[in-house]
Scaffold this active site. Structure first.
Site, mmCIF file in Angstrom:
data_model
loop_
_atom_site.group_PDB
_atom_site.id
_atom_site.type_symbol
_atom_site.label_atom_id
_atom_site.label_comp_id
_atom_site.label_asym_id
_atom_site.label_seq_id
_atom_site.Cartn_x
_atom_site.Cartn_y
_atom_site.Cartn_z
ATOM 1 C CG ASP A 296 -1.994 1.213 1.158
ATOM 2 O OD1 ASP A 296 -2.589 1.308 0.438
ATOM 3 O OD2 ASP A 296 -1.787 1.838 2.116
ATOM 4 C CG MET A 324 -20.364 4.003 -12.312
ATOM 5 S SD MET A 324 -19.419 3.362 -11.087
ATOM 6 C CE MET A 324 -19.563 1.709 -11.566
ATOM 7 C CG ASP A 343 -27.736 10.933 -17.997
ATOM 8 O OD1 ASP A 343 -27.116 10.321 -17.641
ATOM 9 O OD2 ASP A 343 -28.911 10.803 -18.794
ATOM 10 C CB VAL A 400 -22.568 6.810 -21.298
ATOM 11 C CG1 VAL A 400 -22.546 8.323 -21.296
ATOM 12 C CG2 VAL A 400 -21.585 6.340 -22.322
ATOM 13 C CB VAL A 401 -24.805 2.343 -21.585
ATOM 14 C CG1 VAL A 401 -24.781 2.772 -23.012
ATOM 15 C CG2 VAL A 401 -25.267 0.833 -21.468
ATOM 16 C CD GLU A 402 -18.304 -1.549 -20.144
ATOM 17 O OE1 GLU A 402 -17.266 -2.190 -20.224
ATOM 18 O OE2 GLU A 402 -18.297 -0.360 -19.680
ATOM 19 C CE LYS A 407 -18.347 2.209 -21.439
ATOM 20 N NZ LYS A 407 -18.474 3.445 -20.499
ATOM 21 C CG HIS A 450 -12.692 -0.318 -14.133
ATOM 22 N ND1 HIS A 450 -12.314 -1.802 -14.006
ATOM 23 C CD2 HIS A 450 -14.052 -0.478 -13.807
ATOM 24 C CE1 HIS A 450 -13.059 -2.508 -13.617
ATOM 25 N NE2 HIS A 450 -14.428 -1.688 -13.509
ATOM 26 C CG ASN A 500 -13.739 -6.987 -14.789
ATOM 27 O OD1 ASN A 500 -14.119 -7.494 -13.742
ATOM 28 N ND2 ASN A 500 -14.370 -5.740 -15.224
#
Length: 716
Positions: A296, A324, A343, A400-402, A407, A450, A500
């Site tokens: 850390d 988010m 938005d 915004v949406v994945e 994007k 991310h 991921n």
């Protein structure tokens, strides 16, 4: 000057009161070997002065002493027991020497007095804190117990129950709380600190305060009736084990040490502490937790260094509201950076502002904030339906949406409205940064940022470097993430980035077990109770959302078809195709409802078993070792691949990403610490047993070479 070294100076003040000042080179004081040796020599010099009537301990820094020098621990703890015992005994002899001085002593405490710093003040007769002080014994968070007399002196100063709470939780205590229990004798304004400590010593010299009685009490057995002691320690053991569990032995060891030492004087009590300290210092848990602390520090050091290259972020913007976007806006605004939340839909803005307001209201309700502070944070969030307010932002985070096309369109749009030197980052969890950069005129000012959900709780931010991202862009986003109170790690672009990419091989191992008839609830139980994950794979997928998992799994299969490609439907597909999306719609692997107190409740759902049976046949039992091996081997090997390919820069950063981003069990220290503890050769032999299951179980050539050379990923 009575004594002078690079870390400590002693001078004589008026009225024959000596002042010992901790003032090491650097920004803070800490107890390394040099400082301990200096304190020992300083005390010898003080004892040789016949005219000294009292001693006050002070600091030349903003803090008193932050604790021991933890960078020395791993090397020290690797020594033989006899060497470690000698070090502990020598260190304690110094604190005993301080406690045994033939006149009253006091500590003037400002800022942090933690660990060895707290044990120093406990060795003095009086303790005066200013309003900036934070006092505590955090050693159990490192898998050990206090080793400089903390378990002996603190119970005799504030009582066994209070001391056990301090030691087993490892929390910093505010000065007013320390005053309540008697850990400090007064709390004063910073400018009055030294004068107040000196006045207390003058009163002690004048026999208005009985310093000798206080000292005698600290060096004697605890004054606890036998029945009360038995009840107190029995209750403490139950409460501490309920929180610490079997994987973290230090808090329970602390209770045992305080209990055993309760009937002893100082010398015998310290011996009990020494033995327990050495035993814990030798554990894999201590090595892992100390390793996390050092990792850390390394990650934070890199972020601090990046700050020198970074553009100053005075204002920000987030594109896309909702949960988010609202979480990002809340985090930025609450840490002092005003943010525009943009938005295309008013309901989404309302949802984002509502999310921020909900988080702030919860803080007010818990007493951690005030309505005034809440209003100030909300005023730092500016909702917008167009790009006009975004043009002043230093950093813009697209959330915004994945979907790659959506994007790319939003990124191309926003680039037209922001200033020439504004930095643009995409909060994507799976989409290639290099792919998104193609839609931009100035890809050098673009990177990935991310965040993990929920934003306010998850400490990690992955900063993803694209092939065109400039160093200033990366440094600025790292600095902004740090300013938001997050821990950023820089990773290079690839499908899934780092976190991921290594998570989905773990899910693949889980899917493989279910395809052979494994019971998801039994697998979760093993991975939670035995391996130590906060959630097993089925529960984690339900929380993430099976729709999100299904989409991300497809991205990973496309990115790494040789290892992560699929030949048919798996359990994630079965759940997704049956519209079982997890917590978000109340049914996934488990069924979700709300209990009588309004809290979410998880139950095993027979429908899930029926669907899995129809897809994969009858259930089959797997033992715990096989469950752990088949889920963890793919994650471990993929993590190693990320290091070998340069996706992540070091074992330390990889391990911090796993602990902070996925909840990898801290007592295991992360994948690379786990490998070193297990032995790389032992891991390779285990993986080879399962190599027939496919590419995810096949170790790399570099791993095999490291195993052959009996090597490790960490040097200590």
């Amino acid at each position: 000057m009575i004594y002078q070294s690079p870390t400590i100076q002693v001078e004589l003040l008026e009225d024959n009161i000596a002042k010992l000042c901790f003032n090491a080179p650097g920004s803070v004081n800490k107890f390394d070997r040099e400082t301990l040796a200096s304190l020992d020599a300083a005390l010898d010099s003080i004892k040789q002065q016949s005219n000294i009537q009292a001693l006050v301990l002070t600091s030349g820094k903003d803090t008193f002493i932050v604790g021991a020098d933890i960078t020395e621990f791993l090397g020290l703890f690797a020594q033989d027991d006899a060497v470690l015992l000698s070090w502990v005994e020598q260190a304690n002899a110094v604190f005993n020497k301080l406690e045994d001085l033939p006149f009253p002593t006091a500590s003037a405490i400002k800022g942090f007095a933690l660990g060895g710093g707290c044990e120093t003040i406990l060795a003095t007769d009086f303790r005066i804190a200013d309003t900036t002080a934070k006092i505590g014994l955090p050693e159990t968070k490192l898998g050990i117990i206090p080793g400089f007399g903390g378990t002996v002196r603190l119970p005799r100063v504030i009582g066994a129950d209070n001391a056990l709470e301090w030691i087993t939780t490892g929390k910093d205590q505010r000065p007013e709380d320390a005053l309540k229990v008697g850990a400090v004798d007064a709390v004063v304004a910073p400018e009055a600190l030294e004068a107040a400590a000196i006045q207390m010593l003058k009163d002690a010299v004048a026999e208005k305060l009985d310093w000798q009685a206080r000292r005698h009490r600290k060096m004697s057995p605890l004054t606890l009736p036998k029945l009360e002691a038995m009840m107190s320690f029995t209750t403490a053991k139950g409460m501490v084990f309920a929180v610490a569990g079997k994987h973290y032995p230090a808090p329970m060891a602390a209770v045992s040490v305080v209990e055993q030492a309760a009937t002893k004087g100082r010398s015998d009590a310290l011996q009990i502490e020494h033995q327990a300290f050495i035993k814990l210092a030798k554990t894999d848990v201590a090595k892992a937790l100390i390793g996390i602390f050092l990792n850390d520090q390394l990650v934070k050091g890199k972020a601090k260094k990046a700050g020198k290259l970074a553009k100053d972020v005075k204002s920000a913007a987030v594109l896309g509201a909702g949960i988010m976007g609202g979480g990002i806006a809340y985090q930025s605004a609450s840490k002092g950076t005003p943010i525009v939340m943009k938005d295309i839909a008013q309901p989404a803005l309302d949802l984002g502002l509502g999310e921020a307001a909900k988080l702030l209201s919860a803080q007010v309700a818990r007493g951690r904030s005030t309505p005034e502070k809440m209003a100030k944070v909300l005023n730092n969030i500016t909702p917008a339906l167009d790009y006009a307010p975004v043009n002043h932002a230093d950093v813009v985070v697209e959330a915004v949406v994945e979907h790659p096309k959506v994007k790319a369109q939003v990124l191309a749009e926003v680039e037209q409205y922001v200033s020439e030197d504004a930095i643009i980052a995409s909060n994507t969890s799976t989409i290639s940064i290099n792919l998104l950069a193609k839609s931009m005129k100035k890809p050098e000012r673009f990177c990935g940022m991310h965040f993990f959900n929920p934003v306010h709780k998850m400490p990690l931010v992955e900063v993803i470097r694209g092939e065109h991202s400039s160093e200033e862009t990366i440094a600025s986003v790292v600095a902004y993430a740090s300013k938001m109170g997050k821990t950023p790690i820089v990773v290079n672009d690839c499908p899934g980035f780092f976190v991921n990419r290594v998570l989905f091989p773990y899910f693949a191992g889980f899917n493989g077990l279910l395809a052979e008839g494994g019971d998801f609830a039994a697998i979760d139980k093993v991975m939670e109770k035995q391996f130590g994950w906060p959630m097993g794979p089925a529960y984690l997928l339900d929380v993430v959302g099976l729709d999100t998992g299904h989409h991300a799994q497809a991205v990973m299969a496309e990115g790494f078809p040789d290892r992560m490609g699929k030949s048919g439907n798996d359990a994630i597909d079965v759940m997704f195709e049956n519209k079982r999306l997890g917590q978000k719609n109340g049914k996934g692997f488990y069924a979700y409802s709300v209990d009588s107190r309004g809290k979410p409740k998880k139950d095993v759902d027979p429908t899930s078993y029926e669907l899995l049976k129809a897809a994969f046949g009858e259930q089959k039992a797997f033992d715990a070792d096989e469950i752990i091996a088949r889920t963890m081997i793919p994650m471990i090997i993929e993590t190693v691949r990320c290091l070998e390919e340069g996706i992540v820069a070091s074992p330390a950063e990889a391990d911090m990403g796993l602990v902070y981003g996925l909840g990898f069990p801290p007592f295991r220290g992360g994948v690379f610490r786990y490998l070193d503890t297990m032995g790389v050769a032992n891991f390779v032999a285990l993986a080879d047993k399962y190599a027939h299951l496919g590419g995810l179980y096949q170790v790399t050539d570099a791993m095999r070479a490291l195993a052959a050379n009996n090597g490790s990923y960490y040097q200590a």
